[in-house]
Scaffold this motif. Sequence first.
Motif, mmCIF file in Angstrom:
data_model
loop_
_atom_site.group_PDB
_atom_site.id
_atom_site.type_symbol
_atom_site.label_atom_id
_atom_site.label_comp_id
_atom_site.label_asym_id
_atom_site.label_seq_id
_atom_site.Cartn_x
_atom_site.Cartn_y
_atom_site.Cartn_z
ATOM 1 N N GLY A 1 0.802 -1.217 0.000
ATOM 2 C CA GLY A 1 0.000 0.000 0.000
ATOM 3 C C GLY A 1 0.833 1.265 0.000
ATOM 4 N N PHE A 2 1.832 1.333 0.870
ATOM 5 C CA PHE A 2 2.662 2.539 0.940
ATOM 6 C C PHE A 2 3.551 2.683 -0.295
ATOM 7 C CE2 PHE A 2 1.707 2.395 5.562
ATOM 8 C CZ PHE A 2 1.155 3.666 5.665
ATOM 9 N N ALA A 3 4.045 1.563 -0.826
ATOM 10 C CA ALA A 3 4.864 1.636 -2.040
ATOM 11 C C ALA A 3 4.038 2.115 -3.228
ATOM 12 C CB ALA A 3 5.503 0.277 -2.334
ATOM 13 N N LEU A 4 2.785 1.674 -3.301
ATOM 14 C CA LEU A 4 1.904 2.132 -4.375
ATOM 15 C C LEU A 4 1.455 3.580 -4.151
ATOM 16 C CD1 LEU A 4 -0.352 -1.029 -4.857
ATOM 17 C CD2 LEU A 4 1.274 -0.100 -6.528
ATOM 18 N N ALA A 5 1.281 3.965 -2.901
ATOM 19 C CA ALA A 5 0.771 5.307 -2.577
ATOM 20 C C ALA A 5 1.812 6.403 -2.766
ATOM 21 C CB ALA A 5 0.263 5.329 -1.139
ATOM 22 N N GLU A 6 3.074 6.076 -2.551
ATOM 23 C CA GLU A 6 4.124 7.102 -2.572
ATOM 24 C C GLU A 6 4.113 7.968 -3.837
ATOM 25 O OE1 GLU A 6 8.787 7.553 -1.355
ATOM 26 O OE2 GLU A 6 8.098 5.607 -2.058
ATOM 27 N N PRO A 7 4.140 7.380 -5.039
ATOM 28 C CA PRO A 7 4.140 8.253 -6.224
ATOM 29 C C PRO A 7 2.791 8.940 -6.472
ATOM 30 C CG PRO A 7 4.104 5.951 -6.900
ATOM 31 C CD PRO A 7 4.281 5.976 -5.410
ATOM 32 N N VAL A 8 1.716 8.304 -6.018
ATOM 33 C CA VAL A 8 0.382 8.851 -6.251
ATOM 34 C C VAL A 8 0.119 10.056 -5.350
ATOM 35 C CG1 VAL A 8 -2.099 8.360 -6.127
ATOM 36 C CG2 VAL A 8 -0.522 6.630 -7.006
ATOM 37 N N LEU A 9 0.434 9.906 -4.077
ATOM 38 C CA LEU A 9 0.144 10.962 -3.114
ATOM 39 C C LEU A 9 1.258 12.001 -3.019
ATOM 40 C CD1 LEU A 9 -1.397 8.747 -0.275
ATOM 41 C CD2 LEU A 9 -2.578 9.961 -2.127
ATOM 42 N N GLY A 10 2.416 11.670 -3.586
ATOM 43 C CA GLY A 10 3.535 12.609 -3.553
ATOM 44 C C GLY A 10 4.088 12.848 -2.158
ATOM 45 N N LEU A 11 3.882 11.876 -1.269
ATOM 46 C CA LEU A 11 4.376 12.008 0.102
ATOM 47 C C LEU A 11 5.761 11.379 0.215
ATOM 48 C CD1 LEU A 11 1.124 11.003 2.018
ATOM 49 C CD2 LEU A 11 2.013 13.306 1.636
ATOM 50 N N PRO A 12 6.603 11.918 1.079
ATOM 51 C CA PRO A 12 7.935 11.328 1.284
ATOM 52 C C PRO A 12 7.836 10.090 2.188
ATOM 53 C CG PRO A 12 7.693 13.275 2.659
ATOM 54 C CD PRO A 12 6.428 13.147 1.839
ATOM 55 N N LEU A 13 7.565 8.955 1.593
ATOM 56 C CA LEU A 13 7.358 7.726 2.350
ATOM 57 C C LEU A 13 8.547 6.769 2.265
ATOM 58 C CD1 LEU A 13 3.656 7.026 1.283
ATOM 59 C CD2 LEU A 13 4.456 8.119 3.382
ATOM 60 N N ALA A 14 9.667 7.212 1.695
ATOM 61 C CA ALA A 14 10.808 6.326 1.447
ATOM 62 C C ALA A 14 11.313 5.669 2.728
ATOM 63 C CB ALA A 14 11.923 7.084 0.750
ATOM 64 N N VAL A 15 11.426 6.435 3.809
ATOM 65 C CA VAL A 15 11.925 5.866 5.066
ATOM 66 C C VAL A 15 10.947 4.820 5.596
ATOM 67 C CG1 VAL A 15 12.514 6.371 7.476
ATOM 68 C CG2 VAL A 15 13.266 7.916 5.654
ATOM 69 N N LEU A 16 9.662 5.124 5.554
ATOM 70 C CA LEU A 16 8.645 4.168 5.994
ATOM 71 C C LEU A 16 8.669 2.910 5.120
ATOM 72 C CD1 LEU A 16 6.249 3.379 7.770
ATOM 73 C CD2 LEU A 16 4.772 4.680 6.219
ATOM 74 N N VAL A 17 8.797 3.079 3.823
ATOM 75 C CA VAL A 17 8.875 1.931 2.914
ATOM 76 C C VAL A 17 10.112 1.093 3.229
ATOM 77 C CG1 VAL A 17 9.212 1.247 0.498
ATOM 78 C CG2 VAL A 17 7.466 2.950 1.084
ATOM 79 N N ASP A 18 11.245 1.739 3.503
ATOM 80 C CA ASP A 18 12.469 1.003 3.846
ATOM 81 C C ASP A 18 12.288 0.189 5.129
ATOM 82 O OD1 ASP A 18 13.788 1.900 1.607
ATOM 83 O OD2 ASP A 18 14.889 3.492 2.659
ATOM 84 N N VAL A 19 11.646 0.778 6.125
ATOM 85 C CA VAL A 19 11.384 0.054 7.380
ATOM 86 C C VAL A 19 10.453 -1.129 7.110
ATOM 87 C CG1 VAL A 19 10.253 0.221 9.647
ATOM 88 C CG2 VAL A 19 11.820 2.028 8.893
#
Length: 188
Positions: A132-150
């Motif tokens: 969900g977060f990996a798919l949402a990151e480019p769509v929502l434009g949120l900086p989720l890279a750290v959360l995705v890495d965790v």
Amino acid sequence: MTVPNLISIARLLAVPVLVWALIDGRAGLAFLIFIVAGISDAVDGAIARRFNQRSALGAYLDPIADKALLITIFVGLALLGDLPTWLAIAVVSRDLLIMAAVVLSFMMGRPITVRPLLVSKLTTLAQLLLAGFALAEPVLGLPLAVLVDVLIAVTALLTGLSAAAYLVEWLRHMASGEPPMHREDESR
């Protein structure tokens, strides 16, 4: 044919659309399919329980649809470079090993009853959150890279632990017939 089964079939039919959306760079559509699939999974389960529409077919269709979507997302995002390839291989391999154990047990005349393990439920949750977060990151434009890495680390750890737990259960079953192996999803 029950309403929950039709909903599960619709989720299965969404898999090729999801593949196309990922390949064609339609991140918004891929994310929308993920969200709708999650909602439909909850809805079909609620309908099955509330209106006593549980069925043997549904017990197979529901987890197959869920796994097909999750595997598609992991493989697709790995091929696009959004998730590590090794993680997609681990996720797919774990599911293939579980299926192979079930089939092998049946072929050897030692069929197994499958019920969920806690570590398996946690693994599925981690996989869903990561997808969900990996798919949402480019769509929502949120900086989720750290959360995705965790979530990548947590998903990898839980996937390994879950595979090991199923292997131990399967070896016990094959050696003594007890306890039965566990299954990803509860039957409807």
